[in-house]
Design a protein around this motif. Structure first.
Motif, mmCIF file in Angstrom:
data_model
loop_
_atom_site.group_PDB
_atom_site.id
_atom_site.type_symbol
_atom_site.label_atom_id
_atom_site.label_comp_id
_atom_site.label_asym_id
_atom_site.label_seq_id
_atom_site.Cartn_x
_atom_site.Cartn_y
_atom_site.Cartn_z
ATOM 1 N N VAL A 141 36.351 126.791 140.217
ATOM 2 C CA VAL A 141 37.239 126.570 139.081
ATOM 3 C C VAL A 141 36.948 127.647 138.052
ATOM 4 O O VAL A 141 35.779 127.907 137.727
ATOM 5 N N THR B 111 37.800 128.819 134.122
ATOM 6 C CA THR B 111 38.373 128.395 132.847
ATOM 7 C C THR B 111 38.418 129.576 131.890
ATOM 8 O O THR B 111 37.676 130.552 132.043
ATOM 9 N N VAL C 59 41.531 125.121 132.640
ATOM 10 C CA VAL C 59 41.423 125.690 133.982
ATOM 11 C C VAL C 59 42.592 126.663 134.195
ATOM 12 O O VAL C 59 43.740 126.342 133.925
ATOM 13 N N CYS D 173 38.146 120.635 132.103
ATOM 14 C CA CYS D 173 37.442 120.016 133.235
ATOM 15 C C CYS D 173 36.973 118.594 132.978
ATOM 16 O O CYS D 173 36.504 117.913 133.909
ATOM 17 N N SER E 105 27.546 127.001 136.906
ATOM 18 C CA SER E 105 28.535 127.585 136.005
ATOM 19 C C SER E 105 28.013 128.907 135.461
ATOM 20 O O SER E 105 26.862 129.002 135.027
#
Length: 390
Positions: free
Chosen positions: A279, A281, A290, A313, A359
């Motif tokens: 994902v 962002t 996103v 998210c 992340s």
């Protein structure tokens, strides 16, 4: 590469206009009568009449016509000499010899000269026959002209264009297609398409691309061919299936931007294959939405890219998601720092999923955070920490 119907594709020209017929006969009454009957028998036709072959030839050279109907016996230049002179000037229109002097000798000479139709004059009953022959010749001439124009466009196109039969063998390709792989097209006509691809890419065609092509009728994306010398050719490829089972290929060498996209697509396929949901962002937009999600993310969560794009998210969180873990993820994103943690998320059906999240911020050349990429994969059940406690 087996490929789908070309439904809905317009012909090279959808033009429908009046037929323009040039009539030549030294008998003025006869040529006017012929013009009158043709205009009566045919829909949407325009005629021009001449009683002298010389001026008629000049008119043919300068004007735009679809067919010539000429008498044979005329002073100064007979009908076959008019035909020969027209061909010498590059005028390749359908030519009908409509003569009152019928003989086997004239008929033989007409055929040898390349007359398209030979018809003897008679009474009014001959004019429907003449009109039918003219109409058929013009329709054929238009079709051939449009096809020629289309073929010339294909031949001169910068894109590589090829036609492959249902056995995967090249039946046609333009010079641009062959040049992309540093080959002459004579080398490729009659060869199977896989001569232009390394073994692993050929397998990809068989395993991924061709099934999609067969199911949907077309495929477009990035692939990698190979030159005769073994150098890789990153390419953008469009395949369209035809009714007979063969297909049309349009190929272009990638630009730098295309090459970057192809690299991203390749990495994305790898991540999909190993089951890592991705994902991306954009923190520069309100609520850090996103902007991208891959197929593996959909497999993990049940949410496809369309349904998550534009959302924060937090839609993944539920009543048993640990708020401290959520706060740590948010703090890392705000600070532009990476984080690796386990978290309980919820799929599209509301079922909890134990996931490992890694992340990472993506920075521009000035060091500012442009995007944040989150990698989700199923967490080891035995390795679940406090984040999964009820």
């Amino acid at each position: 590469m087996d490929v789908s119907p070309l439904h809905g594709i317009a012909p090279f020209s959808a033009e429908r206009r009046a037929m323009r017929i040039l009539l030549v006969d030294d008998n003025e009454a006869m040529v006017e009568l012929s013009a009158t009957f043709l205009e009566r028998e045919l829909d949407d036709v325009e005629t021009e009449t001449y009683t002298e072959p010389g001026p008629a030839l000049d008119e043919l050279t300068d004007g735009e016509y679809d067919c010539v109907v000429s008498d044979y016996d005329m002073p100064g230049m007979d009908g076959l000499e008019l035909l020969t002179a027209a061909r010498e000037r590059g005028i390749d229109l359908p030519f009908v010899l409509f003569t009152g002097k019928g003989s086997e000798e004239i008929a033989s000479r007409a055929i040898s000269a390349g007359v398209d139709e030979y018809l003897q004059k008679g009474g009014p009953e001959e004019y429907p026959v003449l009109a039918n022959k003219v109409s058929n010749l013009v329709e054929k001439y238009w079709a051939e002209t449009h096809m020629r124009r289309g073929f010339l466009a294909i031949e001169s196109a910068e894109e590589g264009i090829g036609i492959i039969d249902d056995e995967g063998v090249y039946q046609y390709l333009n010079e641009a297609y062959a040049a992309l792989y540093d080959r002459d097209r004579a080398e490729l006509i009659g060869e199977h398409w896989d001569v232009l691809y390394p073994a692993d890419e050929a397998r990809r065609f068989h395993d991924e691309i061709l099934p999609q092509l067969e199911a949907e009728g077309s495929w477009r994306g990035f692939s990698t061919g190979v030159t005769k010398g073994g150098e890789a050719v990153p390419e953008r490829l469009v395949l369209t299936q035809m009714d007979d089972g063969g297909h049309v290929c349009i190929v272009q060498e990638l630009t730098e931007v295309d090459a970057l996209r192809a690299e991203v697509e390749l990495k994305d396929r790898v991540l999909d294959a190993v089951g890592v949901g991705v994902v991306v962002t954009d923190p520069s937009l309100p609520d850090n939405p996103v902007v991208y999600a891959n197929e593996a993310f959909e497999t993990l969560t049940g949410y496809d890219a369309e349904s998550v794009t534009g959302r924060n998210c937090r839609f993944l969180y539920g009543p048993e998601t640990d708020p401290e873990t959520v706060a740590a993820i948010r703090a890392a994103a705000d600070a532009g720092e990476p984080i690796s943690t386990e978290i309980r998320i919820y799929d599209a059906g509301g079922e909890p999923v134990r996931a490992r999240l890694d992340s990472h911020p993506i920075r521009d050349d000035d060091g500012a955070v442009e995007f944040v990429v989150g990698f989700y994969r199923p967490a080891d059940v035995d390795g679940a920490g406090d984040a999964f406690s009820s």
